[in-house]
Each structure stands twice: as structure tokens, then as C-alpha cells.
Scaffold this active site. Structure first.
Site, PDB file in Angstrom:
ATOM      1  N   GLY A  19       0.815  -1.220   0.000  1.00  0.00           N
ATOM      2  CA  GLY A  19       0.000   0.000   0.000  1.00  0.00           C
ATOM      3  C   GLY A  19       0.844   1.262   0.000  1.00  0.00           C
TER       4      GLY A  19
ATOM      5  N   ASP B 292      -1.053  -7.913  -5.262  1.00  0.00           N
ATOM      6  CA  ASP B 292      -2.461  -7.723  -4.911  1.00  0.00           C
ATOM      7  C   ASP B 292      -2.797  -8.608  -3.724  1.00  0.00           C
ATOM      8  N   LEU B 293      -3.472  -8.024  -2.747  1.00  0.00           N
ATOM      9  CA  LEU B 293      -3.851  -8.788  -1.550  1.00  0.00           C
ATOM     10  C   LEU B 293      -4.809  -9.928  -1.888  1.00  0.00           C
TER      11      LEU B 293
ATOM     12  N   ALA C 113      -5.180  -1.894   2.054  1.00  0.00           N
ATOM     13  CA  ALA C 113      -6.542  -2.241   2.484  1.00  0.00           C
ATOM     14  C   ALA C 113      -7.545  -1.469   1.636  1.00  0.00           C
ATOM     15  N   GLN C 114      -8.774  -1.939   1.601  1.00  0.00           N
ATOM     16  CA  GLN C 114      -9.892  -1.088   1.192  1.00  0.00           C
ATOM     17  C   GLN C 114     -10.171  -0.286   2.458  1.00  0.00           C
TER      18      GLN C 114
ATOM     19  N   SER D 199      -7.249  -0.424  13.300  1.00  0.00           N
ATOM     20  CA  SER D 199      -7.972   0.851  13.271  1.00  0.00           C
ATOM     21  C   SER D 199      -8.832   1.086  14.504  1.00  0.00           C
TER      22      SER D 199
ATOM     23  N   GLU E  64     -11.596   2.285  14.380  1.00  0.00           N
ATOM     24  CA  GLU E  64     -12.968   1.917  13.998  1.00  0.00           C
ATOM     25  C   GLU E  64     -13.394   0.606  14.672  1.00  0.00           C
TER      26      GLU E  64
ATOM     27  N   TYR F 299     -16.096  -2.604   7.181  1.00  0.00           N
ATOM     28  CA  TYR F 299     -14.662  -2.276   7.261  1.00  0.00           C
ATOM     29  C   TYR F 299     -14.117  -2.600   8.650  1.00  0.00           C
TER      30      TYR F 299
ATOM     31  N   LYS G 185     -11.284  -5.303   9.711  1.00  0.00           N
ATOM     32  CA  LYS G 185     -10.063  -4.899  10.419  1.00  0.00           C
ATOM     33  C   LYS G 185      -9.909  -5.675  11.729  1.00  0.00           C
TER      34      LYS G 185
ATOM     35  N   ARG H 251      -4.250  12.823   1.972  1.00  0.00           N
ATOM     36  CA  ARG H 251      -5.458  12.070   2.323  1.00  0.00           C
ATOM     37  C   ARG H 251      -6.334  11.921   1.084  1.00  0.00           C
TER      38      ARG H 251
HETATM   39  P1  NAP Z   1      -5.210   4.586   1.640  1.00  0.00           P
HETATM   40  O1  NAP Z   1      -4.668   5.931   1.315  1.00  0.00           O
HETATM   41  O2  NAP Z   1      -6.597   4.242   1.228  1.00  0.00           O
HETATM   42  O3  NAP Z   1      -4.198   3.496   1.022  1.00  0.00           O
HETATM   43  C1  NAP Z   1      -4.567   2.149   0.889  1.00  0.00           C
HETATM   44  C2  NAP Z   1      -3.525   1.422   0.080  1.00  0.00           C
HETATM   45  O4  NAP Z   1      -3.956   0.058  -0.084  1.00  0.00           O
HETATM   46  C3  NAP Z   1      -3.330   1.982  -1.350  1.00  0.00           C
HETATM   47  O5  NAP Z   1      -1.960   1.923  -1.675  1.00  0.00           O
HETATM   48  C4  NAP Z   1      -4.114   0.986  -2.207  1.00  0.00           C
HETATM   49  O6  NAP Z   1      -3.639   0.878  -3.537  1.00  0.00           O
HETATM   50  C5  NAP Z   1      -3.813  -0.305  -1.456  1.00  0.00           C
HETATM   51  N1  NAP Z   1      -4.732  -1.386  -1.810  1.00  0.00           N
HETATM   52  C6  NAP Z   1      -6.085  -1.357  -1.845  1.00  0.00           C
HETATM   53  N2  NAP Z   1      -6.577  -2.544  -2.250  1.00  0.00           N
HETATM   54  C7  NAP Z   1      -5.511  -3.351  -2.473  1.00  0.00           C
HETATM   55  C8  NAP Z   1      -5.349  -4.689  -2.917  1.00  0.00           C
HETATM   56  N3  NAP Z   1      -6.401  -5.459  -3.234  1.00  0.00           N
HETATM   57  N4  NAP Z   1      -4.104  -5.199  -3.042  1.00  0.00           N
HETATM   58  C9  NAP Z   1      -3.021  -4.437  -2.754  1.00  0.00           C
HETATM   59  N5  NAP Z   1      -3.094  -3.150  -2.347  1.00  0.00           N
HETATM   60  C10 NAP Z   1      -4.327  -2.610  -2.200  1.00  0.00           C
HETATM   61  O7  NAP Z   1      -5.125   4.314   3.223  1.00  0.00           O
HETATM   62  P2  NAP Z   1      -4.246   5.045   4.346  1.00  0.00           P
HETATM   63  O8  NAP Z   1      -5.030   6.172   4.900  1.00  0.00           O
HETATM   64  O9  NAP Z   1      -2.892   5.260   3.820  1.00  0.00           O
HETATM   65  O10 NAP Z   1      -4.238   3.943   5.467  1.00  0.00           O
HETATM   66  C11 NAP Z   1      -3.229   2.925   5.496  1.00  0.00           C
HETATM   67  C12 NAP Z   1      -3.746   1.738   6.298  1.00  0.00           C
HETATM   68  O11 NAP Z   1      -4.038   2.144   7.628  1.00  0.00           O
HETATM   69  C13 NAP Z   1      -5.039   1.121   5.774  1.00  0.00           C
HETATM   70  O12 NAP Z   1      -4.965  -0.261   6.024  1.00  0.00           O
HETATM   71  C14 NAP Z   1      -6.121   1.756   6.635  1.00  0.00           C
HETATM   72  O13 NAP Z   1      -7.253   0.920   6.685  1.00  0.00           O
HETATM   73  C15 NAP Z   1      -5.393   1.853   7.959  1.00  0.00           C
HETATM   74  N6  NAP Z   1      -5.811   2.930   8.844  1.00  0.00           N
HETATM   75  C16 NAP Z   1      -5.846   4.210   8.386  1.00  0.00           C
HETATM   76  C17 NAP Z   1      -6.189   5.225   9.267  1.00  0.00           C
HETATM   77  C18 NAP Z   1      -6.238   6.664   8.804  1.00  0.00           C
HETATM   78  O14 NAP Z   1      -6.810   7.488   9.518  1.00  0.00           O
HETATM   79  N7  NAP Z   1      -5.623   6.987   7.669  1.00  0.00           N
HETATM   80  C19 NAP Z   1      -6.484   4.931  10.614  1.00  0.00           C
HETATM   81  C20 NAP Z   1      -6.408   3.609  11.034  1.00  0.00           C
HETATM   82  C21 NAP Z   1      -6.056   2.614  10.158  1.00  0.00           C
HETATM   83  P3  NAP Z   1      -4.245   1.806  -4.725  1.00  0.00           P
HETATM   84  O15 NAP Z   1      -3.417   3.065  -4.703  1.00  0.00           O
HETATM   85  O16 NAP Z   1      -4.024   0.965  -5.932  1.00  0.00           O
HETATM   86  O17 NAP Z   1      -5.676   2.046  -4.414  1.00  0.00           O
HETATM   87  O1  G4F Z   2     -13.261  10.843   7.043  1.00  0.00           O
HETATM   88  P1  G4F Z   2     -14.108   9.659   7.246  1.00  0.00           P
HETATM   89  O2  G4F Z   2     -14.645   8.992   6.047  1.00  0.00           O
HETATM   90  O3  G4F Z   2     -13.223   8.659   8.138  1.00  0.00           O
HETATM   91  P2  G4F Z   2     -13.610   7.427   9.092  1.00  0.00           P
HETATM   92  O4  G4F Z   2     -14.891   6.818   8.697  1.00  0.00           O
HETATM   93  O5  G4F Z   2     -13.501   7.906  10.502  1.00  0.00           O
HETATM   94  O6  G4F Z   2     -12.457   6.374   8.766  1.00  0.00           O
HETATM   95  C1  G4F Z   2     -11.094   6.752   8.693  1.00  0.00           C
HETATM   96  O7  G4F Z   2     -10.491   6.618   9.961  1.00  0.00           O
HETATM   97  C2  G4F Z   2     -10.457   5.271  10.467  1.00  0.00           C
HETATM   98  C3  G4F Z   2      -9.785   5.327  11.850  1.00  0.00           C
HETATM   99  O8  G4F Z   2     -10.739   5.645  12.827  1.00  0.00           O
HETATM  100  C4  G4F Z   2      -9.657   4.412   9.508  1.00  0.00           C
HETATM  101  F1  G4F Z   2      -9.567   3.140   9.988  1.00  0.00           F
HETATM  102  C5  G4F Z   2     -10.328   4.415   8.157  1.00  0.00           C
HETATM  103  O9  G4F Z   2      -9.510   3.658   7.246  1.00  0.00           O
HETATM  104  C6  G4F Z   2     -10.408   5.851   7.659  1.00  0.00           C
HETATM  105  O10 G4F Z   2      -9.096   6.321   7.429  1.00  0.00           O
HETATM  106  O11 G4F Z   2     -15.337  10.018   8.168  1.00  0.00           O
HETATM  107  C7  G4F Z   2     -15.177  10.662   9.421  1.00  0.00           C
HETATM  108  C8  G4F Z   2     -16.547  11.064   9.956  1.00  0.00           C
HETATM  109  C9  G4F Z   2     -17.586   9.943   9.923  1.00  0.00           C
HETATM  110  O12 G4F Z   2     -18.298   9.949  11.131  1.00  0.00           O
HETATM  111  C10 G4F Z   2     -18.504  10.325   8.783  1.00  0.00           C
HETATM  112  O13 G4F Z   2     -19.851   9.865   8.902  1.00  0.00           O
HETATM  113  O14 G4F Z   2     -17.075  12.092   9.121  1.00  0.00           O
HETATM  114  C11 G4F Z   2     -18.444  11.817   8.892  1.00  0.00           C
HETATM  115  N1  G4F Z   2     -18.854  12.534   7.672  1.00  0.00           N
HETATM  116  C12 G4F Z   2     -19.777  13.517   7.612  1.00  0.00           C
HETATM  117  N2  G4F Z   2     -19.944  13.933   6.347  1.00  0.00           N
HETATM  118  C13 G4F Z   2     -18.406  12.306   6.428  1.00  0.00           C
HETATM  119  C14 G4F Z   2     -19.081  13.188   5.594  1.00  0.00           C
HETATM  120  N3  G4F Z   2     -17.465  11.437   5.964  1.00  0.00           N
HETATM  121  C15 G4F Z   2     -17.188  11.464   4.638  1.00  0.00           C
HETATM  122  N4  G4F Z   2     -16.232  10.642   4.171  1.00  0.00           N
HETATM  123  N5  G4F Z   2     -17.853  12.312   3.769  1.00  0.00           N
HETATM  124  C16 G4F Z   2     -18.812  13.203   4.205  1.00  0.00           C
HETATM  125  O15 G4F Z   2     -19.392  13.943   3.419  1.00  0.00           O
END
Ligand code: NAP
Ligand code: G4F
Length: 341
Positions: A9, A59-60, A83-84, A126, A128, A149, A153, A184
Site C-alpha cells: 500500500g 495484490d492482496l 486495504a480497502q 484501526s 474503527e 470495514y 479490520k 489524504r
Molecule cells: P489509503 O490511502 O486508502 O491506502 C490504501 C492502500 O492500499 C493503497 O496503496 C491501495 O492501492 C492499497 N490497496 C487497496 N486494495 C488493495 C489490494 N487489493 N491489493 C493491494 N493493495 C491494495 O489508506 P491510508 O489512509 O494510507 O491507510 C493505510 C492503512 O491504515 C489502511 O490499512 C487503513 O485501513 C489503515 N488505517 C488508516 C487510518 C487513517 O486514519 N488513515 C487509521 C487507522 C487505520 P491503490 O493506490 O491501488 O488504491
Molecule cells: O473521514 P471519514 O470517512 O473517516 P472514518 O470513517 O472515521 O475512517 C477513517 O479513519 C479510520 C480510523 O478511525 C480508519 F480506519 C479508516 O480507514 C479511515 O481512514 O469520516 C469521518 C466522519 C464519519 O463519522 C462520517 O460519517 O465524518 C463523517 N462525515 C460527515 N460527512 C463524512 C461526511 N465522511 C465522509 N467521508 N464524507 C462526508 O461527506
């Protein structure tokens, strides 16, 4: 000899920041990307590191590609970030989310167990998984996932724990709360807000549609959180750690502050769209990073909430100013509505 790290990723937000961080530490960095018609390395380009990492298709969903990558790299450290990752999409694509985010981890870990058991392993768990709480959540808090999701996780989280206990792997999970940045994905709420607010400021659109603006999140800066991932793999023993700032804000707070910074009034531009509400919501998330502070020496206060918004607003302003007007459209960031009824 320099250490080697494999990041699944690497094309995502955290993958790019982690690659940058590890390169600065002197690592040889391998990163995986999906073989699609036009692979997108824009985040690596943004950090000027595309040519400094070794990119491998993977690919995962494909066990063979995982085997190939592990045989080829045999890394000292493996960070499973792929991840998705979009909670909203997991309601529309629950099966794909389970396959990629849940089972994908098991494919990686089981291959690792057989091919490269010495490798130190990091799993991107996460906040979540907790399902929300008004009180700060820590490593001992109970889990109650509220989306496909989060369920995927949590499965991956428990498999990581199980493989550590069953096969004595150095396998850690970081339970990370939301972390944001200019890199982001545009569908996540913070980036959607900073991008739209700049569009409005430039007169390119008038409105922003949001869903549940009363939801609260513990938001930090992604650049700070990748350091915690690395620190987890440098300890004597593999463990789980909560990574968070310990502060929480509503989506509305984030949006109001963003609009204020641009001299705009949120009320004049906001539309609430019921279709953007999730079938089940995580109302409040706030983390307790005490263990990470104490054991890892990690600092949750490097980037404040206000600084995070400033960084994102500024970056989107530059991005939009440097784009041709024809290429700018909020259509790019339409979200799939959630069909609850
Ligand atoms: P992101 O920007 O959505 O990146 C996800 C990565 O996974 C991308 O490189 C994507 O590739 C790849 N991917 C998706 N499907 C795949 C598959 N089938 N096989 C191989 N690779 C695949 O996510 P992020 O925000 O960097 O987060 C990184 C990780 O931390 C994720 O696992 C997420 O769930 C977790 N996480 C994130 C947060 C947060 O707040 N950011 C918090 C807690 C946990 P493509 O570029 O091809 O789509
Ligand atoms: O930005 P969000 O889509 O992030 P969410 O659902 O908190 O998930 C992110 O953080 C997780 C860690 O806690 C990661 F594991 C996950 O991979 C991801 O990175 O939504 C944040 C909040 C939600 O409560 C959502 O319902 O914002 C609220 N929201 C309100 N209006 C919206 C919107 N979210 C999105 N995406 N778009 C809106 O228009």
C-alpha cells in the site's frame, strides 16, 4: 548493510509518508502497487521519492503475488498498510472489503510465516474496531465494530495476535485513530472539506454537501503517525499500541475552522445530505496514547489540530492554484450514497 522494509500500500497516504520516513532512516524500501491500467504514484511524486523506492506489483487478493514479493524481498520489516480503507465504501462493497482488508492480511501473514518468519511485521489496525466511546480508548478497551470495514479490520487484528502467539512471529498491531494530511484521499471528510473550501474561495463551486457533521474524531497528522509504526518494530517484544492525540473534535468544528481560515462562513455554503449518513455510525472516537508515549517515546503533540488544518488548507490552495481551470471539478469527489432504507 542497510535494513530493508516492504510496505504494502505504498501508493496510499500512509505508505508514502512511511516510505519517506524509512528512506530518511537509511532503509532500502520496497513498495507494492496494484497492476491497474494506470498505476498512480502521485503521492510518492508529491514527496519526491518515486525514484528512490523499488516498486513491485502485488495484490492482496492474489496469493501468488504475495509469495513472489516475499521471496524476492525477504525484508527485515514488513508494514501491511494495504486495504480497502474507506468505511463508507465498505457498506456498498462489504465482500470485497472483507476479502482485501480481512482475508488479505491472513494471506500475507501465512505466507510470511512460511517464507520469512524472521521478518518483523506491522498490521494497520484501526480505532474503527472499537465502535466508539465518549471515554478515551486504550489497548484494553473492548471492540464493537460498526461497519463491514471495522469487522474486517478486527478479524485481521485478531489473526495478527493469533499468529504472534501461535508461531512466535514478531507481529504488532498499531491501533491508529484518524490521521490526515494533504495526501489524504479526497473522499475522506477532512480532505473533502479543505478541497471544497478552497474551490469555494476561488469561485469554482458554491456548496459543500456533508453527512453527519456531529460525528467526533481524534484527528492527528499522518506524518507523525508513521513514526509510531516504525517505533513499534524497534522494541524488544511485539505488542499492540493505540496511536492518537487524546483530543476529539466534531466534523463541524473541522469545517468551521477551515472555512474561517479562508475568510468564509460555513453556514453560507453547507448542505446536509442525508444520503451521506452511514447505516451505522461511530459517533465519537477519542484515544488514550499513554502506552505509546511511555513505551515508545512517541509524541502525540507534534502537530496540533489547528496546524493540521493549516497544512491541508495551504496544500489544497496550492494544488488548485496550479491546476488548469478546466480540470477542476467537484464531480471528481462525488460519494456513493448509502442506501439504508
Ligand atoms: P489509503 O490511502 O486508502 O491506502 C490504501 C492502500 O492500499 C493503497 O496503496 C491501495 O492501492 C492499497 N490497496 C487497496 N486494495 C488493495 C489490494 N487489493 N491489493 C493491494 N493493495 C491494495 O489508506 P491510508 O489512509 O494510507 O491507510 C493505510 C492503512 O491504515 C489502511 O490499512 C487503513 O485501513 C489503515 N488505517 C488508516 C487510518 C487513517 O486514519 N488513515 C487509521 C487507522 C487505520 P491503490 O493506490 O491501488 O488504491
Ligand atoms: O473521514 P471519514 O470517512 O473517516 P472514518 O470513517 O472515521 O475512517 C477513517 O479513519 C479510520 C480510523 O478511525 C480508519 F480506519 C479508516 O480507514 C479511515 O481512514 O469520516 C469521518 C466522519 C464519519 O463519522 C462520517 O460519517 O465524518 C463523517 N462525515 C460527515 N460527512 C463524512 C461526511 N465522511 C465522509 N467521508 N464524507 C462526508 O461527506
Amino acid at each position: 548493510m542497510s535494513k530493508t522494509a516492504l510496505i504494502t500500500g505504498i501508493t496510499g497516504q500512509d505508505g508514502a509518508y512511511l516510505a519517506d520516513f524509512l528512506l530518511r532512516k537509511g532503509y532500502h524500501v520496497y513498495g507494492t502497487f496494484r497492476r491497474i491500467s494506470s498505476p498512480n504514484f502521485s503521492r510518492l511524486d508529491f514527496l519526491n521519492i518515486t525514484d528512490r523506492v523499488e516498486l513491485i506489483p502485488f495484490d492482496l487478493l492474489d496469493q501468488s503475488s504475495i509469495l513472489y514479493v516475499l521471496e524476492y524481498t525477504k525484508p527485515d520489516e514488513l508494514y501491511n498498510l494495504a486495504a480497502q480503507s474507506f468505511v463508507g465504501a465498505s457498506f456498498e462493497q462489504p465482500i470485497a472489503t472483507g476479502e482485501v482488508t480481512g482475508l488479505g492480511l491472513t494471506r500475507v501473514l501465512d505466507t510470511l510465516r512460511m517464507q520469512s518468519p524472521h521478518t518483523r511485521f506491522y498490521q494497520a489496525s484501526s480505532s474503527e474496531m472499537f465502535g466508539g466511546s465518549n471515554k478515551p480508548l486504550n489497548e484494553n478497551s473492548s471492540f464493537k465494530p460498526r461497519s463491514p470495514y471495522a469487522a474486517a479490520k478486527l478479524y485481521a487484528h485478531w489473526v495478527t495476535t493469533n499468529y504472534r502467539e501461535a508461531y512466535d512471529l514478531y507481529a504488532c498491531s498499531g491501533i491508529l485513530f484518524n490521521h490526515e494530511s494533504p495526501l489524504r484521499g479526497i473522499e475522506f471528510v477532512t480532505r473533502k472539506i479543505t478541497y471544497h473550501a478552497n474551490m469555494i474561495k476561488m469561485g469554482l463551486t458554491e456548496k459543500i454537501s456533508l453527512g453527519n457533521i456531529e460525528a467526533k474524531r481524534d484527528w492527528g497528522f499522518a506524518g507523525d503517525y508513521v513514526e509510531a509504526m516504525w517505533l513499534m518494530l524497534q522494541q524488544d517484544r511485539p505488542e499492540e499500541y493505540v496511536i492518537a492525540t487524546g483530543k476529539t473534535h466534531t466534523v463541524k468544528d473541522f469545517a468551521e475552522k477551515t472555512f474561517e481560515k479562508l475568510g468564509l462562513n460555513l453556514e453560507d455554503h453547507l448542505e446536509i445530505d442525508k444520503k451521506l449518513f452511514r447505516p451505522t455510525e461511530v459517533d465519537v472516537l477519542i484515544g488514550d496514547p499513554s502506552k505509546a508515549i511511555k513505551k515508545l517515546g512517541w509524541n502525540p503533540n507534534k502537530t496540533s489540530f489547528d496546524d493540521l488544518i493549516n497544512i491541508m488548507v495551504q496544500s489544497d490552495r496550492e494544488l488548485l492554484s496550479n491546476s488548469s481551470k478546466d480540470s477542476l471539478s467537484t464531480d471528481r469527489i462525488k460519494e456513493i450514497p448509502h442506501f439504508k432504507e
